[in-house]
Design a protein around this motif. Structure first.
Motif, PDB file in Angstrom:
ATOM      1  N   ALA A  43     -81.867 -45.868   8.454  1.00 17.84           N
ATOM      2  CA  ALA A  43     -81.629 -46.359   7.098  1.00 17.84           C
ATOM      3  C   ALA A  43     -82.945 -46.616   6.371  1.00 17.84           C
ATOM      4  CB  ALA A  43     -80.787 -47.634   7.156  1.00 17.84           C
ATOM      5  N   ALA A  44     -83.932 -47.142   7.091  1.00 18.39           N
ATOM      6  CA  ALA A  44     -85.229 -47.409   6.461  1.00 18.39           C
ATOM      7  C   ALA A  44     -85.930 -46.113   6.078  1.00 18.39           C
ATOM      8  CB  ALA A  44     -86.098 -48.227   7.412  1.00 18.39           C
ATOM      9  N   GLU A  45     -85.907 -45.120   6.961  1.00 18.39           N
ATOM     10  CA  GLU A  45     -86.605 -43.854   6.669  1.00 18.39           C
ATOM     11  C   GLU A  45     -85.979 -43.113   5.504  1.00 18.39           C
ATOM     12  OE1 GLU A  45     -87.668 -39.597   8.841  1.00 18.39           O
ATOM     13  OE2 GLU A  45     -87.747 -41.473   9.984  1.00 18.39           O
ATOM     14  N   PHE A  46     -84.646 -43.069   5.446  1.00 21.76           N
ATOM     15  CA  PHE A  46     -83.971 -42.324   4.386  1.00 21.76           C
ATOM     16  C   PHE A  46     -83.545 -43.224   3.212  1.00 21.76           C
ATOM     17  CE2 PHE A  46     -82.978 -39.561   8.162  1.00 21.76           C
ATOM     18  CZ  PHE A  46     -83.757 -38.486   7.751  1.00 21.76           C
ATOM     19  N   ARG A  47     -83.945 -44.507   3.272  1.00 21.27           N
ATOM     20  CA  ARG A  47     -83.692 -45.460   2.180  1.00 21.27           C
ATOM     21  C   ARG A  47     -82.197 -45.575   1.866  1.00 21.27           C
ATOM     22  NH1 ARG A  47     -88.711 -43.765  -1.906  1.00 21.27           N
ATOM     23  NH2 ARG A  47     -90.364 -44.110  -0.369  1.00 21.27           N
ATOM     24  N   LEU A  48     -81.455 -45.956   2.889  1.00 20.20           N
ATOM     25  CA  LEU A  48     -80.001 -46.053   2.772  1.00 20.20           C
ATOM     26  C   LEU A  48     -79.572 -47.505   2.672  1.00 20.20           C
ATOM     27  CD1 LEU A  48     -79.017 -43.538   5.601  1.00 20.20           C
ATOM     28  CD2 LEU A  48     -79.288 -43.055   3.174  1.00 20.20           C
ATOM     29  N   THR A  95     -77.170 -33.249  19.452  1.00 21.00           N
ATOM     30  CA  THR A  95     -77.840 -34.542  19.492  1.00 21.00           C
ATOM     31  C   THR A  95     -79.348 -34.352  19.532  1.00 21.00           C
ATOM     32  OG1 THR A  95     -75.978 -35.545  20.647  1.00 21.00           O
ATOM     33  CG2 THR A  95     -78.067 -36.716  20.751  1.00 21.00           C
ATOM     34  N   ALA A  96     -79.799 -33.424  20.350  1.00 25.71           N
ATOM     35  CA  ALA A  96     -81.229 -33.119  20.380  1.00 25.71           C
ATOM     36  C   ALA A  96     -81.683 -32.548  19.036  1.00 25.71           C
ATOM     37  CB  ALA A  96     -81.528 -32.139  21.505  1.00 25.71           C
ATOM     38  N   GLY A  97     -80.851 -31.726  18.406  1.00 26.06           N
ATOM     39  CA  GLY A  97     -81.201 -31.156  17.113  1.00 26.06           C
ATOM     40  C   GLY A  97     -81.377 -32.201  16.027  1.00 26.06           C
ATOM     41  N   THR A  98     -80.656 -33.329  16.157  1.00 26.26           N
ATOM     42  CA  THR A  98     -80.780 -34.406  15.179  1.00 26.26           C
ATOM     43  C   THR A  98     -82.224 -34.887  15.065  1.00 26.26           C
ATOM     44  OG1 THR A  98     -78.519 -35.136  15.683  1.00 26.26           O
ATOM     45  CG2 THR A  98     -79.933 -36.710  14.564  1.00 26.26           C
ATOM     46  N   ALA A  99     -82.956 -34.827  16.163  1.00 27.15           N
ATOM     47  CA  ALA A  99     -84.345 -35.293  16.159  1.00 27.15           C
ATOM     48  C   ALA A  99     -85.241 -34.444  15.262  1.00 27.15           C
ATOM     49  CB  ALA A  99     -84.891 -35.298  17.584  1.00 27.15           C
ATOM     50  N   THR A 100     -84.822 -33.238  14.923  1.00 24.71           N
ATOM     51  CA  THR A 100     -85.653 -32.354  14.107  1.00 24.71           C
ATOM     52  C   THR A 100     -85.401 -32.532  12.615  1.00 24.71           C
ATOM     53  OG1 THR A 100     -84.052 -30.515  14.041  1.00 24.71           O
ATOM     54  CG2 THR A 100     -85.505 -30.660  15.977  1.00 24.71           C
ATOM     55  N   ALA A 101     -84.422 -33.353  12.226  1.00 23.07           N
ATOM     56  CA  ALA A 101     -84.021 -33.474  10.823  1.00 23.07           C
ATOM     57  C   ALA A 101     -85.144 -34.085   9.995  1.00 23.07           C
ATOM     58  CB  ALA A 101     -82.757 -34.311  10.706  1.00 23.07           C
ATOM     59  N   LEU A 104     -82.324 -35.989   4.704  1.00 21.39           N
ATOM     60  CA  LEU A 104     -80.992 -36.544   4.893  1.00 21.39           C
ATOM     61  C   LEU A 104     -79.918 -35.453   5.006  1.00 21.39           C
ATOM     62  CD1 LEU A 104     -79.267 -39.071   5.153  1.00 21.39           C
ATOM     63  CD2 LEU A 104     -79.109 -39.154   2.657  1.00 21.39           C
ATOM     64  N   PRO A 105     -79.934 -34.388   4.181  1.00 25.92           N
ATOM     65  CA  PRO A 105     -78.935 -33.322   4.354  1.00 25.92           C
ATOM     66  C   PRO A 105     -79.014 -32.662   5.732  1.00 25.92           C
ATOM     67  CG  PRO A 105     -79.923 -33.160   2.186  1.00 25.92           C
ATOM     68  CD  PRO A 105     -80.713 -34.188   2.938  1.00 25.92           C
ATOM     69  N   ALA A 106     -80.220 -32.449   6.240  1.00 23.42           N
ATOM     70  CA  ALA A 106     -80.359 -31.846   7.574  1.00 23.42           C
ATOM     71  C   ALA A 106     -79.819 -32.780   8.648  1.00 23.42           C
ATOM     72  CB  ALA A 106     -81.824 -31.519   7.849  1.00 23.42           C
ATOM     73  N   PHE A 107     -80.116 -34.071   8.499  1.00 25.58           N
ATOM     74  CA  PHE A 107     -79.597 -35.061   9.449  1.00 25.58           C
ATOM     75  C   PHE A 107     -78.081 -35.047   9.448  1.00 25.58           C
ATOM     76  CE2 PHE A 107     -78.157 -39.277  10.648  1.00 25.58           C
ATOM     77  CZ  PHE A 107     -78.939 -39.584  11.756  1.00 25.58           C
ATOM     78  N   LEU A 108     -77.490 -35.036   8.264  1.00 21.91           N
ATOM     79  CA  LEU A 108     -76.035 -35.040   8.158  1.00 21.91           C
ATOM     80  C   LEU A 108     -75.438 -33.787   8.770  1.00 21.91           C
ATOM     81  CD1 LEU A 108     -73.400 -36.250   7.110  1.00 21.91           C
ATOM     82  CD2 LEU A 108     -73.874 -35.183   4.885  1.00 21.91           C
ATOM     83  N   ALA A 109     -76.074 -32.623   8.560  1.00 22.33           N
ATOM     84  CA  ALA A 109     -75.559 -31.370   9.115  1.00 22.33           C
ATOM     85  C   ALA A 109     -75.519 -31.419  10.642  1.00 22.33           C
ATOM     86  CB  ALA A 109     -76.418 -30.197   8.639  1.00 22.33           C
ATOM     87  N   TRP A 110     -76.599 -31.907  11.258  1.00 21.43           N
ATOM     88  CA  TRP A 110     -76.615 -32.011  12.708  1.00 21.43           C
ATOM     89  C   TRP A 110     -75.539 -32.973  13.208  1.00 21.43           C
ATOM     90  CZ3 TRP A 110     -78.534 -28.649  15.819  1.00 21.43           C
ATOM     91  CH2 TRP A 110     -79.697 -27.938  15.503  1.00 21.43           C
ATOM     92  N   ARG A 111     -75.351 -34.091  12.482  1.00 20.91           N
ATOM     93  CA  ARG A 111     -74.346 -35.065  12.893  1.00 20.91           C
ATOM     94  C   ARG A 111     -72.931 -34.505  12.773  1.00 20.91           C
ATOM     95  NH1 ARG A 111     -75.746 -38.959  16.085  1.00 20.91           N
ATOM     96  NH2 ARG A 111     -73.931 -40.145  15.397  1.00 20.91           N
ATOM     97  N   LEU A 112     -72.708 -33.667  11.781  1.00 23.47           N
ATOM     98  CA  LEU A 112     -71.379 -33.076  11.620  1.00 23.47           C
ATOM     99  C   LEU A 112     -71.060 -32.139  12.777  1.00 23.47           C
ATOM    100  CD1 LEU A 112     -71.320 -32.369   7.779  1.00 23.47           C
ATOM    101  CD2 LEU A 112     -70.064 -34.136   9.021  1.00 23.47           C
TER     102      LEU A 112
END
Length: 416
Positions: A43-48, A95-101, A104-112
């Protein structure tokens, strides 16, 4: 007092099925809870804000629901063990791919995409175990499998404590690739259960009593539609309570005292989260034993009524370390253990030809309904305080205690 039935020893294939499902669910729980522990840093990194952070969790739950329905359907067609293999591999890599996000859109894509595998693991693994073990041990076997979630939660807590402060949340998610090794073992060692091997997918509609209807559509028509509706509603109510509560508990423990929370550091919070998950482990295992003796419905009702009482007590006792020490394992026991009912109850309610589809649908559509819970708690927390928002979830546990009695008792049900 009812007696526990004499147990039939588990065959080697059954033991391997239980082991595979336990490890899959353990790693599933670890990967899912890594997000909860990393939430403040993300949340801090992506200002959520609170609602946006909760919405990210909600999107993962929605994709997990879709994954559960998809992999449940696949389990009826390609096999329970094969569907489990592919689901584990998918959530491990994502889950490992999430680390490369980097955004925020890339993070969300990996989580989906990760959510698809998370939802699919339960759908395939629970049916694999239910069909592999004798009926008199089914509750205990699935209770043991469900206890893997508590072990995974504890692993996530330990990893977060060690990794987050040193290397940040990205390194934390790299550990999520570890379940890929389990997929290889499943491929080599876990056979398909006899109930699935005896039933070809082309026979599914005829065996389910809905000859002209594809598997998923059969769930929405007589004679199965009422059971599907009630099991899905029960799942949704309890999923809303669970994800609303346990997504936000790590954040609540870190909430400053001036805002009504305990104001604990991450290390201090771990001292309460680990006893909570020890209680959860015992709750899962005990549920299976008790449900095999007394039946699914009364034991389930006892658990969720205890959870309804434990949540406000835990929140109200946040100012006292002694109270948290006492209440954390109780909340873990009551607030997790009832989940053991879903694998066994859904397996016993539906015929073999669409058992995977039914389990995936009921459990995971309920999970989709629960996607409203994390952002709703975030919304209420901004207005009432996080502690009050969490306490309100007790009403859902009370509703679940009533809903279970609308479904039939299935203890001792033989699976074809």
């Amino acid at each position: 007092m009812p007696a526990l039935p004499v147990s039939t020893p588990l065959s080697p294939p059954a033991r391997r099925a239980v082991t595979a499902a336990f490890l899959g669910w353990m790693l599933d729980g670890m990967d899912a809870m890594l997000y909860a522990f990393a939430l403040p840093s993300i949340a801090a990194e992506f200002r959520l804000g609170g609602v946006a952070a909760g919405s990210l969790a909600a999107m993962t739950l929605l994709s997990a629901a879709l994954g559960g329905v998809l992999f449940g359907w696949l389990a009826d067609r390609i096999g329970r063990a094969r569907a489990l293999l592919f689901s584990v591999l998918l959530y491990a890599l994502c889950t490992a791919g999430t680390a490369t996000a980097a955004s925020l859109p890339a993070f969300l894509a990996w989580r989906l995409f990760l959510g698809l595998g998370l939802g699919g693991e339960w759908a395939a693994g629970a049916i694999l175990v239910a069909e592999s073990v004798p009926s008199e041990r089914r509750g205990r076997a699935l209770g043991w499998v469900q206890s893997g979630w508590a072990v995974g939660y504890a692993l996530a807590a330990l990893l977060s404590t060690v990794v987050l402060s040193r290397w940040g949340w990205r390194m934390l998610f790299l550990f999520g690739a570890s379940p890929a090794l389990l997929a290889l073992w499943i491929r080599l060692r876990v056979p398909e259960p006899a109930a699935w091997q005896a039933l070809r997918p082309t026979d599914a509609a005829r065996s389910s009593g809905a000859a002209a209807v594809p598997g998923l559509w059969a769930l929405l028509r007589p004679p199965l539609h009422r059971r599907v509706f009630l099991a899905t509603l029960l799942s949704g109510v309890l999923m809303c309570a669970y994800w609303g509560l346990f997504t936000w508990i790590p954040s609540y423990l870190a909430t400053p005292r001036t805002a009504g929370g305990p104001g604990l550091s991450s290390v201090r919070a771990l001292s309460f989260l680990l006893p909570m998950q020890a209680g959860a482990f015992l709750g899962y295992v005990a549920f299976g034993w008790l449900a095999d003796i007394y039946g699914r419905r009364p034991v389930f009702s006892g658990y969720v009524l205890a959870a309804a009482l434990a949540v406000p007590l835990f929140v109200g006792g946040a100012g006292s370390p002694t109270a948290l020490w006492v209440l954390a394992p109780i909340l873990g026991f009551a607030g997790h253990g009832y989940f053991s009912v879903f694998g066994v109850l859904v397996a016993e309610l539906f015929p073999a030809a669409i058992r995977g589809s039914a389990g995936g649908f009921c459990y995971n559509v309920g999970k989709a309904l629960s996607a409203v819970s994390p952002p709703l708690v975030g919304f209420l927390a901004e207005r009432l305080g996080l502690g009050a928002a969490l306490a309100l979830l007790s009403t859902l546990y009370l509703l679940g205690a009533l809903l279970i009695w609308a479904l039939p008792e299935t203890r001792g049900e033989a699976l074809s």
